[in-house]
Design a protein around this motif. Structure first.
Motif, PDB file in Angstrom:
ATOM      1  N   LYS B  46       0.873  -1.185   0.000  1.00 55.51           N
ATOM      2  CA  LYS B  46       0.000   0.000   0.000  1.00 55.51           C
ATOM      3  C   LYS B  46       0.905   1.228   0.000  1.00 55.51           C
ATOM      4  O   LYS B  46       1.391   1.684   1.035  1.00 55.51           O
ATOM      5  CB  LYS B  46      -0.870  -0.013   1.266  1.00 55.51           C
ATOM      6  CG  LYS B  46      -1.880   1.133   1.309  1.00 55.51           C
ATOM      7  CD  LYS B  46      -2.637   1.157   2.638  1.00 55.51           C
ATOM      8  CE  LYS B  46      -3.052   2.562   3.017  1.00 55.51           C
ATOM      9  NZ  LYS B  46      -4.460   2.881   2.713  1.00 55.51           N
ATOM     10  N   THR B  48       1.490   4.273   0.428  1.00 56.13           N
ATOM     11  CA  THR B  48       1.264   5.588   1.035  1.00 56.13           C
ATOM     12  C   THR B  48       2.281   5.713   2.144  1.00 56.13           C
ATOM     13  O   THR B  48       2.253   4.945   3.113  1.00 56.13           O
ATOM     14  CB  THR B  48      -0.159   5.682   1.629  1.00 56.13           C
ATOM     15  OG1 THR B  48      -1.087   5.322   0.627  1.00 56.13           O
ATOM     16  CG2 THR B  48      -0.457   7.074   2.131  1.00 56.13           C
ATOM     17  N   PHE B  51       1.092   6.034   5.813  1.00 59.40           N
ATOM     18  CA  PHE B  51       0.511   4.804   6.336  1.00 59.40           C
ATOM     19  C   PHE B  51       1.599   3.812   6.727  1.00 59.40           C
ATOM     20  O   PHE B  51       1.574   3.240   7.815  1.00 59.40           O
ATOM     21  CB  PHE B  51      -0.441   4.173   5.316  1.00 59.40           C
ATOM     22  CG  PHE B  51      -1.083   2.905   5.800  1.00 59.40           C
ATOM     23  CD1 PHE B  51      -0.564   1.661   5.439  1.00 59.40           C
ATOM     24  CD2 PHE B  51      -2.193   2.949   6.615  1.00 59.40           C
ATOM     25  CE1 PHE B  51      -1.144   0.492   5.900  1.00 59.40           C
ATOM     26  CE2 PHE B  51      -2.785   1.782   7.088  1.00 59.40           C
ATOM     27  CZ  PHE B  51      -2.261   0.546   6.726  1.00 59.40           C
ATOM     28  N   ASN B  93      -8.203  -7.269   5.033  1.00 55.98           N
ATOM     29  CA  ASN B  93      -8.661  -5.883   5.179  1.00 55.98           C
ATOM     30  C   ASN B  93      -7.786  -5.067   6.113  1.00 55.98           C
ATOM     31  O   ASN B  93      -7.955  -3.864   6.233  1.00 55.98           O
ATOM     32  CB  ASN B  93     -10.074  -5.830   5.758  1.00 55.98           C
ATOM     33  CG  ASN B  93     -11.078  -6.398   4.798  1.00 55.98           C
ATOM     34  OD1 ASN B  93     -10.873  -6.350   3.581  1.00 55.98           O
ATOM     35  ND2 ASN B  93     -12.149  -6.948   5.316  1.00 55.98           N
ATOM     36  N   ARG B  94      -6.912  -5.771   6.793  1.00 54.91           N
ATOM     37  CA  ARG B  94      -6.096  -5.073   7.768  1.00 54.91           C
ATOM     38  C   ARG B  94      -4.762  -5.782   7.964  1.00 54.91           C
ATOM     39  O   ARG B  94      -4.604  -6.936   7.589  1.00 54.91           O
ATOM     40  CB  ARG B  94      -6.830  -5.003   9.099  1.00 54.91           C
ATOM     41  CG  ARG B  94      -7.387  -6.344   9.562  1.00 54.91           C
ATOM     42  CD  ARG B  94      -7.796  -6.314  10.981  1.00 54.91           C
ATOM     43  NE  ARG B  94      -8.974  -5.479  11.211  1.00 54.91           N
ATOM     44  CZ  ARG B  94     -10.037  -5.883  11.908  1.00 54.91           C
ATOM     45  NH1 ARG B  94     -10.084  -7.111  12.400  1.00 54.91           N
ATOM     46  NH2 ARG B  94     -11.027  -5.051  12.128  1.00 54.91           N
ATOM     47  N   ASP B 181      -6.395  -1.098  10.058  1.00 57.88           N
ATOM     48  CA  ASP B 181      -7.185  -1.234   8.836  1.00 57.88           C
ATOM     49  C   ASP B 181      -6.425  -0.659   7.645  1.00 57.88           C
ATOM     50  O   ASP B 181      -5.839   0.418   7.742  1.00 57.88           O
ATOM     51  CB  ASP B 181      -8.518  -0.501   8.971  1.00 57.88           C
ATOM     52  CG  ASP B 181      -9.425  -1.164   9.991  1.00 57.88           C
ATOM     53  OD1 ASP B 181     -10.358  -0.506  10.464  1.00 57.88           O
ATOM     54  OD2 ASP B 181      -9.184  -2.350  10.309  1.00 57.88           O
ATOM     55  N   LYS B 182      -6.480  -1.354   6.533  1.00 56.50           N
ATOM     56  CA  LYS B 182      -5.790  -0.870   5.347  1.00 56.50           C
ATOM     57  C   LYS B 182      -6.403   0.420   4.827  1.00 56.50           C
ATOM     58  O   LYS B 182      -5.721   1.241   4.228  1.00 56.50           O
ATOM     59  CB  LYS B 182      -5.799  -1.933   4.243  1.00 56.50           C
ATOM     60  CG  LYS B 182      -4.907  -3.111   4.567  1.00 56.50           C
ATOM     61  CD  LYS B 182      -4.806  -4.068   3.389  1.00 56.50           C
ATOM     62  CE  LYS B 182      -4.016  -5.299   3.806  1.00 56.50           C
ATOM     63  NZ  LYS B 182      -3.900  -6.274   2.717  1.00 56.50           N
ATOM     64  N   GLU B 183      -7.688   0.580   5.107  1.00 56.69           N
ATOM     65  CA  GLU B 183      -8.351   1.782   4.629  1.00 56.69           C
ATOM     66  C   GLU B 183      -8.303   2.907   5.654  1.00 56.69           C
ATOM     67  O   GLU B 183      -9.064   3.855   5.574  1.00 56.69           O
ATOM     68  CB  GLU B 183      -9.804   1.475   4.268  1.00 56.69           C
ATOM     69  CG  GLU B 183      -9.946   0.675   2.977  1.00 56.69           C
ATOM     70  CD  GLU B 183      -8.960   1.100   1.907  1.00 56.69           C
ATOM     71  OE1 GLU B 183      -8.215   0.253   1.382  1.00 56.69           O
ATOM     72  OE2 GLU B 183      -8.903   2.313   1.578  1.00 56.69           O
ATOM     73  N   GLU B 184      -7.415   2.776   6.604  1.00 54.02           N
ATOM     74  CA  GLU B 184      -7.283   3.777   7.665  1.00 54.02           C
ATOM     75  C   GLU B 184      -6.974   5.146   7.035  1.00 54.02           C
ATOM     76  O   GLU B 184      -5.952   5.330   6.402  1.00 54.02           O
ATOM     77  CB  GLU B 184      -6.135   3.368   8.585  1.00 54.02           C
ATOM     78  CG  GLU B 184      -6.067   4.090   9.892  1.00 54.02           C
ATOM     79  CD  GLU B 184      -6.736   3.336  11.054  1.00 54.02           C
ATOM     80  OE1 GLU B 184      -7.042   3.977  12.046  1.00 54.02           O
ATOM     81  OE2 GLU B 184      -6.969   2.123  10.935  1.00 54.02           O
ATOM     82  N   GLY B 185      -7.890   6.070   7.258  1.00 49.43           N
ATOM     83  CA  GLY B 185      -7.639   7.417   6.736  1.00 49.43           C
ATOM     84  C   GLY B 185      -7.574   8.390   7.878  1.00 49.43           C
ATOM     85  O   GLY B 185      -7.626   7.991   9.024  1.00 49.43           O
TER      86      GLY B 185
END
Lengths: 124, 186
Positions: B46, B48, B51, B93-94, B181-185
């Motif tokens: 990922k 980013t 992250f 997902n994480r 979480d991978k979608e942690e924003g």
């Protein structure tokens, strides 16, 4: 007195403090095994500078990552700078964060917001 | 170790998408290399930077807690270093990073209470608790200086999982589980 130069390592900061110009650079990552051991000589040098030179301090921080032990040491650093500032010393801090790195931006705010020190949080 | 055991271990690591698994004395050199490795792996998965750095930070705090506070110690290069296990795996997902180390039974309740408390706090409350605790922790050796755990809690929206397993009258295992979480924003 001599300048304080410490070479950057994977887990400890580059320190480049110039006792003639009062320009102090700190950069890199800080998560050494013992943060206190690293910072104590740094504090001692600054205190010596404050006593012997009593000139301005312009601190530039470009710290990419620092662990919680370092966090504690940075508080002590801020204590020293605030003490000097309150005693009439000229202190300016510029805390840099990489564009998009909100964590580092906030870390800088969080560190200096409780202190009476002139500081700026800047993007690079 | 027999071939079957080795295969079974390999199979376990592969099936559980283990990204990193380490057991032993967490010397600083090992810790730095493991941390850099996990950061790279996360970043390639990922891309980013912030992250990857957050996961890196969680890893460092967990590993340094073992390094400093594990009741199981080894002599390393003239120093005494904490020993334990740390595993990072990809749970679709994480990401999950989990640590396991020995602690003295006298500290079990204190640590569990600290984790329970942290898990009840909001983002702002965690920030304040972090600042307070940082100010208070005068000695490095204070077991529930626990600033590391507060810092970890601030870096994920998931609660910190914690378990203790009693070994004998003196020691227990402390297991900490951190999920990111991978979608942690933000």
């Amino acid at each position: 007195m001599d300048n304080l130069i410490l070479t950057k390592t994977k887990d400890s900061l580059e320190i480049d403090f110039n006792c003639d110009t009062g320009v102090f650079y700190m950069s890199g990552n800080s998560y050494p095994e013992n943060a206190t051991s690293f910072f104590v000589p740094v504090f001692e040098w600054i205190e010596k500078y404050i006593i012997e030179k009593a000139e301005k301090i312009e601190l530039y921080c470009k710290i990419d990552y620092f662990n919680t032990s370092t966090s504690k040491c940075l508080l002590e650093l801020a204590d020293i700078l605030e003490g000097y500032s309150k005693a009439g010393g000229e202190v300016k801090v510029k805390w840099y964060y990489k564009k998009g790195d909100i964590d580092t931006q906030e870390a800088g705010e969080e560190l200096f917001e409780d202190y009476e020190i002139e500081y700026e949080i800047l993007e690079y | 170790m027999e071939n079957l055991e080795l295969f079974s271990h390999h199979w376990f690591l592969s099936r559980n998408q283990i990204m990193l698994s380490f057991n032993g004395a967490l010397s600083q050199e090992i810790l730095v290399n493991l941390a850099e490795m996990i950061k790279q792996k996360i970043f390639s998965d990922k891309p980013t930077e912030s992250f990857a750095k957050r996961v890196f930070a969680i890893f460092v705090e967990l590993a340094q807690n073992i390094q400093r506070y594990s009741a199981e110690k080894e002599s390393f290069d003239g120093k005494v270093i904490g020993s334990g296990s740390i595993i990072a795996f990809d749970a679709d997902n994480r990401y999950v990073i989990t640590s396991c180390n020995k602690i003295e039974n006298q500290y079990v309740e204190e640590i569990k209470e600290h984790c329970r408390h942290i898990n009840t706090l909001s983002k702002d409350e965690l920030k304040n608790f972090y600042k307070e605790t940082l100010r208070k922790s005068e000695e490095e050796g204070k077991i529930t200086g626990g600033v590391g755990l507060i810092d970890i809690a601030r870096k994920t929206s998931n609660k910190i999982g914690f378990h203790t397993i009693e070994i004998d009258g003196s020691y227990s295992y402390l297991i900490i589980i951190v999920k990111i979480d991978k979608e942690e924003g933000r």
